[in-house]
Scaffold this active site. Structure first.
Site, PDB file in Angstrom:
ATOM      1  N   HIS A 221       0.817  -1.202   0.000  1.00  0.00           N
ATOM      2  CA  HIS A 221       0.000   0.000   0.000  1.00  0.00           C
ATOM      3  C   HIS A 221       0.861   1.267   0.000  1.00  0.00           C
ATOM      4  CE1 HIS A 221      -3.907   1.876   0.629  1.00  0.00           C
ATOM      5  NE2 HIS A 221      -3.332   2.713   1.473  1.00  0.00           N
TER       6      HIS A 221
ATOM      7  N   HIS B 182     -10.794   2.640  -0.810  1.00  0.00           N
ATOM      8  CA  HIS B 182     -10.918   2.136   0.552  1.00  0.00           C
ATOM      9  C   HIS B 182     -11.700   0.829   0.500  1.00  0.00           C
ATOM     10  CE1 HIS B 182     -10.401   3.879   4.834  1.00  0.00           C
ATOM     11  NE2 HIS B 182      -9.282   3.487   4.315  1.00  0.00           N
TER      12      HIS B 182
END
Lengths: 741, 228
Positions: free
Chosen positions: A51, A97
């Site tokens: 990430h 998300h």
């Protein structure tokens, strides 16, 4: 003071639990020349997570074109920035998300929206528009309804409270998202070019200031969670999902923008994924400096927090900034006014180390350059992307096929059905500048267009904004699918009359450690790169979300494109609704020839088959420029690009948007013609058919007369259907689905 | 003519309101922070839309205890004109300047869409310019706009012609077009003296050329008419 070497209690096993493999752990030992402390290990593990480090993707992201004369800031900062004239800039980015939204749909979605807005106002941009791109599982999957309900309420709850209009987006349903939904949120902000703030620029011996909400234990290791796939049965191991507070963020927004009017901030970085860790490391790395933090001074929401927890918490609505020495008191006054925490928590140094003190001990001492630069980069092996089922195109057209039955099926299928249930929960009108918003029929702004349109306050110019991706194309042919997502974005902006300027992307894929997924990923990026280059439509920001798979089942590759364009005079902007009877309906860009991967084949013949449509980028560019010229010269009255569902769906939507004006189709054609999804095409209406046809001939643009606007029915091959009936079909599915009926 | 728009933490439609008032009056209103304590120099006080204090506790409930509210109550008694929209209407209800209650929408969802409103009292103050065009088309954007009044209150506000707006359909039928479950389709009410108007919908978002329509202009003309 004890030092981290005395706390060197990490082991390779512990590192593995944190997602660091043996090789990566060895690199850490080499960098530190000792065993890392628990806190240090945590910091390496988040900084080197997929990430934060983009370790599987970085090599390929370099292939994207990122420059143009109007690009002020490309990838690498909190968001990208483009010049929109008059000394103003548009700042935008899209972010996912996905994982948190699957676990906790409301909070996952709110914090996604909150995070992306923070990226924008960190740079000095006032958010003026929110967009989203949502993918849910099959409607029959037991979790889908609950996830739609929570995600939509979350997006609404945060955006509405912030007072930033949510002006558009897209929503698809497909079984490949059953275990991994996608929640991608985009924010566009407006700033003066001389008031743009960056993470870079900090120098030694300056105060480090923490602002915003207090730090709690929420979301610890969120970035690591976003870097692993889900497996059945291990849900309880997932870290907690962050909780969003839009009210605090609204205060933070106003306080930051107020402070930014003064000359006090040297650099600023929001605390997103990996919170205090990534923000302090970013500022240190980009400034070529070191950072020493006194963690006791961090405003804390819970008691007895450890250095590890403070550094890895993903509590929301927080920022880190470096102030000009001596301006602390004046800056604090602004935050006091807004009742926000403001704490000097450390200083910048010249030793390029990240040092953390707390409880009278030093918990971390890591050299920053290797933490950032030596983060692993993987050239993961690429296999062959899965091939779609073949489609026997010779079987079409079918004899005696009923066009209207097919049209009705498509209009009411989940992907085409009206998303009113979703967008009516979004305040798209706050700020008072939205001139075109989500949907086709009865939109909130009163105008339906291929892109949302948001006027710039005090100017006649407006931004056109759109989010696009067709995952079934990306699955069938990753490279063409990547191209198509960019091309559709370009078309949607051009169809409003705006000039496409730049894009952000959100690359959602499965597990990159599987060669076939890596092939999809690289194909998708290369497709985006090719289209972006050919269309002068550079990528200025973006986000990568990998490991979107559950128990080995990956999502369809979904590289979402968020596009922004500019129209100088918003009164010239074009909608897609029919305007008056008796106008010619023309198809620009050629006829439909292939049904491969069309919605028609999927919804009417229940087959996800065939090749994705090929994208001719030269043609996209020419046709887009041609359409923009017609709009600028006020020579057409409506424009809609041809995409999902093909030509007949495009015409039907133009009729439904008008609510009252139908069409008489004078061409007799088969379903291949009507439902194929060939690219680079637009439907337009005009009062002066001859003029347009002459121009097309002159410029060698393909143009075909389809029929004319007529009565309040759709008439084709001797059959008619009322617009009202079509609207009813289009409106009922989602509303009824969400009721559970 | 001087207008004050009160800004609370979480207010977010103050720009929309200022743009509307400026478009109709030619004068830019002043933004007044909620920690101020005097509103003596204004002809019109506006409580705009938003999520003051995040709508925590109850919408408008925390704002009702802001420092400026004491002064607002004083100005209300003095007869200074006050206009509250959406969250501003919720504050006027929470301070009991206006009667009734605002509950969660009956759909339990936030709703943003254009609705039709019928001005029910076009002879008095704010709405007097709407006599020829009593049906206006303006957006709502709220989650808690379901106006509730018990029979006593309802009888009382009817007796005093306090109902300013009802939701209706495009033909002005006030038995139709109720978006949120409000009692008797009530969308906005006056105080008894007709110096204060509170309403859930956003007429300020129907006042500029680039808005969906301009049917909010008449209301603002009526509000500003006769002021300084």
């Amino acid at each position: 003071m004890t030092n981290p070497a005395q706390k060197s209690n990490s082991t390779p096993e512990l590192a593995a639990e944190y997602g660091l493999n043996a090789e990566e752990y060895q690199m850490i030992l080499d960098i530190l020349e000792r065993t890392p402390s628990f806190t240090e290990l945590g910091i390496f593990s988040v900084m080197w997570s997929e990430h934060c480090s983009y370790k599987s993707s970085r090599l390929h992201l370099k292939k994207l074109p990122t420059e143009a004369p109007w690009v002020i800031q490309g990838p690498g900062e909190n968001a990208g920035v483009i010049d929109i004239g008059d000394g103003q800039a548009a700042i935008f980015k899209m972010e996912s998300h996905n994982h948190p939204s699957y676990i906790e749909p409301y909070q996952g979605a709110t914090t996604g929206v909150g995070g992306i807005m923070r990226d924008i106002f960190t740079m000095g941009g006032r958010p003026i528009a929110n967009m989203n791109a949502l993918r849910f599982g099959d409607p029959s999957h037991p979790k889908t309804r609950h996830l739609v309900d929570g995600v939509v309420a979350g997006i609404a709850g945060y955006g509405n409270c912030m007072g930033v209009p949510t002006v558009g987006g897209e929503t698809n349903f497909h079984k490949s998202y059953n275990g991994n939904i996608l929640v991608n949120a985009m924010t566009v902000g407006l700033a003066d070019q001389d008031k743009i703030y960056y993470a870079r620029g900090a120098e030694p011996d300056m105060p480090i200031v923490y602002i915003g909400a207090k730090t709690g234990r929420d979301g610890i290791h969120g970035a690591t969670m976003a870097s692993a796939e889900f497996g059945d049965g291990n849900e309880e191991n997932r870290p907690t999902v962050q909780v969003g507070d839009p009210f605090t963020e609204k205060l933070l927004l106003e306080a930051c923008l107020e402070l930014m009017q003064e000359d006090m901030i040297v650099s600023i970085q929001d605390m997103g994924a990996a919170g205090l860790t990534s923000s302090s490391v970013e500022i240190a790395d980009k400034g070529g400096i070191g950072v020493i933090l006194e963690l006791d001074d961090v405003p804390q929401r819970e008691q007895n927090m450890s250095a590890y927890e403070l550094m890895l918490s993903e509590s929301q609505e927080r920022m880190l900034m470096i102030l000009k020495p001596g301006s602390e008191e004046d800056a604090k006054k602004i935050f006091d006014k807004w009742d926000l925490d403001f704490a000097v928590i450390g200083r910048t140094t010249n030793d390029k180390h990240l040092k953390l003190n707390m409880y009278g001990e030093c918990w971390c001492d890591i050299p920053v350059p290797p933490l950032v630069d030596k983060s692993p980069i993987y050239d993961r092996p690429q296999g062959e992307a899965p091939k779609p089922d073949p489609l026997d195109e010779t079987g079409y057209p079918l004899p005696n096929n009923d066009l209207f039955e097919a049209l009705k099926t498509l209009l009411s299928c989940p992907d085409m059905a009206s998303k009113r249930w979703i967008w009516e929960q979004y305040d798209s009108l706050v700020m008072g500048e939205t001139t075109a918003s989500s949907g086709v029929i009865g939109t909130q702004s009163g105008t339906a267009a291929d892109a949302a349109l948001v006027k710039i306050p005090g100017h006649t110019k407006a931004l056109a904004i759109t989010t696009d991706c067709t995952p079934r194309y990306c699955y069938a042919a990753p490279f063409e699918g990547g191209k198509q997502a960019v091309a559709e974005s370009y078309r949607n902006i051009s169809a409003t009359g705006a000039t496409p300027l730049a894009i952000t992307n959100n690359l959602n894929f499965g597990n990159p450690e599987r060669p076939e997924i890596m092939a999809q990923f690289v194909g998708g990026i290369e497709g985006i790169g090719a289209a972006s280059k050919a269309l002068d439509y550079p990528v200025i920001s973006g986000n990568v979300s990998l490991y979107n798979e559950t128990s080995g089942e990956a999502i369809f590759p979904t590289p979402v494109i968020g596009g922004v364009g500019l129209i100088q005079d918003h009164t010239k902007a074009m909608g897609l609704s029919f305007n008056a009877e008796g106008e010619a309906i023309l198809l620009i860009g050629g006829t439909g020839t292939d049904l491969g991967q069309s919605l028609y084949i999927r919804e009417v013949h229940n087959a996800e088959a065939g090749n994705a449509p090929r994208v001719d980028l030269g043609k996209e560019k020419e046709n887009g420029a041609f359409i923009r010229k017609l709009i600028d010269n006020k020579e057409i009255t409506a424009c809609h690009d041809v995409s999902d569902g093909g030509l007949l769906l495009a015409i039907t939507e133009m009729a439904m948007a008008s609510k009252a004006i139908g069409a008489k189709i004078t061409l007799e054609q088969d379903e291949v013609f009507w439902f194929a999804e060939n690219q680079a095409r637009y439907v337009i209406t005009t009062k002066d058919q001859k003029n347009i046809i002459d121009q097309c001939t002159q410029e060698s643009i393909e143009c075909l007369e389809v029929g004319h606007t007529h009565l309040n029915t759709l008439e084709i091959a001797g059959q008619t259907l009322s617009i009202e009936a079509l609207i009813t079909l289009n409106e009922h599915w989602l509303k009824n689905y969400m009721k559970g009926t | 003519m001087k207008t004050a728009i009160i800004v609370f933490p979480g207010t977010n439609r103050e720009k929309d309101m200022a743009d509307a008032i400026e478009a109709v009056s030619g004068q830019r209103p002043e933004f007044i922070w909620h920690k101020e304590t005097s509103l003596d120099n204004y002809d019109l006080i506006v409580l705009p839309g938003g999520f003051s204090y995040g709508d925590y506790l109850r919408c408008g409930a925390m704002a009702a205890h802001s420092p400026i509210m004491k002064e607002l109550l004083r100005q209300a008694e003095r007869g200074t004109r006050i206009f509250g929209v959406c969250n501003g209407f919720q504050m006027l209800i929470e301070t009991q300047i206006l009667p009734g209650a605002l509950l969660r929408n009956n759909s339990l969802k936030f709703i943003c869409k254009h609705v039709h409103l019928k001005a029910e009292n076009t002879t008095e103050s704010f709405t007097h310019k709407l006599s020829n065009t009593p049906v206006i088309h303006v957006p709502i954007a709220h989650g808690d706009g379901n106006y509730f009044a018990n029979d006593n209150i309802l009888d009382d506000i009817k007796a005093h012609t306090q109902i300013a707006f009802r939701y209706c359909d495009e033909n002005g039928d006030t038995t139709q077009g109720n978006p949120n479950g409000s009692t008797e389709n009530i969308a906005g009410i006056y105080n008894k003296r007709k110096t204060i108007l509170g309403m859930m919908p956003h007429p300020e978002n129907a006042t500029l050329d680039h808005h969906e329509n301009l049917s909010g202009v008449g209301l603002f003309q009526g509000i500003l008419d006769g002021l300084g």
